[in-house]
Motif scaffolding. Structure first.
Motif, PDB file in Angstrom:
ATOM      1  N   ARG A  39      56.362 -11.664  44.086  1.00 26.26           N
ATOM      2  CA  ARG A  39      55.844 -11.051  45.319  1.00 26.26           C
ATOM      3  C   ARG A  39      56.952 -10.874  46.345  1.00 26.26           C
ATOM      4  NH1 ARG A  39      54.523  -8.119  48.334  1.00 26.26           N
ATOM      5  NH2 ARG A  39      52.506  -7.664  49.290  1.00 26.26           N
ATOM      6  N   GLU A  40      57.874 -11.814  46.414  1.00 25.60           N
ATOM      7  CA  GLU A  40      59.006 -11.674  47.328  1.00 25.60           C
ATOM      8  C   GLU A  40      59.889 -10.499  46.925  1.00 25.60           C
ATOM      9  OE1 GLU A  40      60.998 -15.398  47.338  1.00 25.60           O
ATOM     10  OE2 GLU A  40      59.449 -16.437  48.512  1.00 25.60           O
ATOM     11  N   ALA A  41      60.092 -10.328  45.616  1.00 26.78           N
ATOM     12  CA  ALA A  41      60.884  -9.193  45.138  1.00 26.78           C
ATOM     13  C   ALA A  41      60.189  -7.874  45.461  1.00 26.78           C
ATOM     14  CB  ALA A  41      61.115  -9.317  43.631  1.00 26.78           C
ATOM     15  N   LEU A  42      58.866  -7.838  45.283  1.00 29.14           N
ATOM     16  CA  LEU A  42      58.112  -6.633  45.635  1.00 29.14           C
ATOM     17  C   LEU A  42      58.212  -6.346  47.131  1.00 29.14           C
ATOM     18  CD1 LEU A  42      54.840  -7.033  43.519  1.00 29.14           C
ATOM     19  CD2 LEU A  42      56.744  -5.473  43.102  1.00 29.14           C
ATOM     20  N   LEU A  57      61.522  -4.650  47.783  1.00 31.03           N
ATOM     21  CA  LEU A  57      61.460  -3.246  47.358  1.00 31.03           C
ATOM     22  C   LEU A  57      60.631  -2.417  48.332  1.00 31.03           C
ATOM     23  CD1 LEU A  57      60.927  -3.589  43.491  1.00 31.03           C
ATOM     24  CD2 LEU A  57      62.950  -2.689  44.642  1.00 31.03           C
ATOM     25  N   ASP A  58      59.550  -2.996  48.789  1.00 36.53           N
ATOM     26  CA  ASP A  58      58.673  -2.315  49.739  1.00 36.53           C
ATOM     27  C   ASP A  58      59.424  -1.996  51.033  1.00 36.53           C
ATOM     28  OD1 ASP A  58      56.433  -1.294  51.003  1.00 36.53           O
ATOM     29  OD2 ASP A  58      55.658  -3.262  51.560  1.00 36.53           O
ATOM     30  N   GLN A  59      60.168  -2.960  51.536  1.00 32.37           N
ATOM     31  CA  GLN A  59      60.932  -2.747  52.763  1.00 32.37           C
ATOM     32  C   GLN A  59      61.999  -1.670  52.579  1.00 32.37           C
ATOM     33  OE1 GLN A  59      62.483  -6.547  53.963  1.00 32.37           O
ATOM     34  NE2 GLN A  59      60.479  -7.361  54.547  1.00 32.37           N
ATOM     35  N   LEU A 109      60.693   9.322  44.441  1.00 28.93           N
ATOM     36  CA  LEU A 109      59.568   9.107  43.531  1.00 28.93           C
ATOM     37  C   LEU A 109      59.969   8.221  42.353  1.00 28.93           C
ATOM     38  CD1 LEU A 109      57.858  12.623  43.405  1.00 28.93           C
ATOM     39  CD2 LEU A 109      56.816  10.488  44.191  1.00 28.93           C
ATOM     40  N   HIS A 110      61.194   8.377  41.910  1.00 30.23           N
ATOM     41  CA  HIS A 110      61.687   7.525  40.824  1.00 30.23           C
ATOM     42  C   HIS A 110      61.710   6.060  41.259  1.00 30.23           C
ATOM     43  CE1 HIS A 110      64.982   5.589  38.462  1.00 30.23           C
ATOM     44  NE2 HIS A 110      64.287   6.134  37.473  1.00 30.23           N
ATOM     45  N   ASN A 111      62.177   5.808  42.476  1.00 26.62           N
ATOM     46  CA  ASN A 111      62.205   4.436  42.990  1.00 26.62           C
ATOM     47  C   ASN A 111      60.791   3.886  43.176  1.00 26.62           C
ATOM     48  OD1 ASN A 111      64.998   4.524  43.072  1.00 26.62           O
ATOM     49  ND2 ASN A 111      65.078   5.136  45.223  1.00 26.62           N
ATOM     50  N   ILE A 112      59.883   4.734  43.636  1.00 26.75           N
ATOM     51  CA  ILE A 112      58.497   4.294  43.816  1.00 26.75           C
ATOM     52  C   ILE A 112      57.853   4.000  42.464  1.00 26.75           C
ATOM     53  CG2 ILE A 112      56.210   5.021  44.614  1.00 26.75           C
ATOM     54  CD1 ILE A 112      57.556   6.540  46.858  1.00 26.75           C
ATOM     55  N   SER A 113      58.226   4.748  41.435  1.00 28.27           N
ATOM     56  CA  SER A 113      57.694   4.493  40.093  1.00 28.27           C
ATOM     57  C   SER A 113      58.166   3.145  39.562  1.00 28.27           C
ATOM     58  CB  SER A 113      58.117   5.611  39.138  1.00 28.27           C
ATOM     59  OG  SER A 113      57.579   6.850  39.537  1.00 28.27           O
ATOM     60  N   ILE A 114      59.406   2.794  39.868  1.00 32.20           N
ATOM     61  CA  ILE A 114      59.913   1.471  39.488  1.00 32.20           C
ATOM     62  C   ILE A 114      59.110   0.388  40.202  1.00 32.20           C
ATOM     63  CG2 ILE A 114      61.900  -0.074  39.613  1.00 32.20           C
ATOM     64  CD1 ILE A 114      63.695   2.378  39.314  1.00 32.20           C
ATOM     65  N   LEU A 115      58.844   0.612  41.486  1.00 28.19           N
ATOM     66  CA  LEU A 115      58.016  -0.326  42.243  1.00 28.19           C
ATOM     67  C   LEU A 115      56.620  -0.420  41.638  1.00 28.19           C
ATOM     68  CD1 LEU A 115      57.429  -2.105  44.753  1.00 28.19           C
ATOM     69  CD2 LEU A 115      56.827   0.003  45.967  1.00 28.19           C
ATOM     70  N   ALA A 116      56.042   0.721  41.264  1.00 26.39           N
ATOM     71  CA  ALA A 116      54.693   0.733  40.693  1.00 26.39           C
ATOM     72  C   ALA A 116      54.633  -0.065  39.397  1.00 26.39           C
ATOM     73  CB  ALA A 116      54.243   2.171  40.447  1.00 26.39           C
ATOM     74  N   HIS A 117      55.662   0.056  38.575  1.00 28.28           N
ATOM     75  CA  HIS A 117      55.688  -0.690  37.314  1.00 28.28           C
ATOM     76  C   HIS A 117      55.752  -2.195  37.585  1.00 28.28           C
ATOM     77  CE1 HIS A 117      56.128  -1.031  33.019  1.00 28.28           C
ATOM     78  NE2 HIS A 117      57.214  -1.766  33.158  1.00 28.28           N
TER      79      HIS A 117
END
Length: 219
Positions: A81-84, A87-89, A139-147
């Motif tokens: 969750r901290e890693a997410l 990435l979110d920030q 979008l590529h970075n967001i897809s990595i986040l989504a995975h």
């Protein structure tokens, strides 16, 4: 929790069985009253201790194992969750980063990327190759986040607690990501097109994108 209750029930049943067998032996031997002999009580204690001590040790070891496993699992969730969160920030920062490109003219130069995404998706501006590249990269970075989010949600489903609590926590977490990224992702997908996303992003990441952001590139 269910496994703990089951273990406790089994141990209690074993306790009742051991006590029942002992008293049946007493009744068969004609002993129907409590003994006043210290020797008899010592034998009774040795009998119970010899039979129940190994079972109690196994139960205690099992509970320690379950506690250790639960704590380890919780720590794993916290690390993910901290890693997410990081990435979110970073993605939030990227969305508000000034788009320092004059492809839309000086009027739009330096505006946040999010603002230009809305302008293009609303038809106020016509997209171009430079902007499509920037959006596709995001979008590529967001897809990595989504995975990563999907992996995290699957771990929440197996969190060692009550099933209703797990589902509630998973749904709450999922709702946060949908509310935050689904609207902007839908607009960016409309700008670059589904085919461009499929060429840029891996298949498993696209699937995670679709699952997490409420339809994703199929919207």
């Amino acid at each position: 929790m269910r496994e703990f209750r089951f273990s406790l029930i089994v141990f209690t049943a074993l306790l009742v069985i051991v006590a029942g067998v002992y008293f049946l032996i007493m009744l068969n031997g004609g002993q129907i009253s409590l003994s006043t002999s210290n020797q008899d009580w010592a034998s009774f204690g040795a009998y119970f201790g010899g039979v129940l001590a190994p079972a109690a040790s196994l139960l205690a070891g099992y509970l320690v194992y379950k506690s250790f496993r639960s704590n380890t699992y919780q720590q794993k969730l916290l690390v993910i969750r901290e890693a997410l969160g990081r990435l979110d920030q970073q993605l939030e920062h990227n969305l508000y980063t000034p788009f320092n490109n004059d492809c839309f003219g000086e009027e739009y130069r330096g505006l946040p990327l999010r603002t230009i995404v809305y302008a293009v998706s609303n038809g106020e501006l016509e997209s171009n190759e430079r902007f499509d590249g920037a959006v596709l990269s995001l979008l590529h970075n967001i897809s990595i986040l989504a995975h990563s989010i999907l992996t995290y949600l699957k771990l929440l489903e197996r969190f060692p607690t009550e099933e209703t609590d797990t589902n509630w926590l998973r749904n709450l977490e999922h709702h946060y990501w949908i509310e935050k990224y689904s609207p902007i992702c839908t607009r960016m997908k409309t700008i670059v097109g589904k085919n461009a996303m499929q060429q840029k992003i891996k298949e498993n990441q696209l699937e995670s994108f679709r699952v997490i952001f409420n339809g994703g590139y199929d919207l």
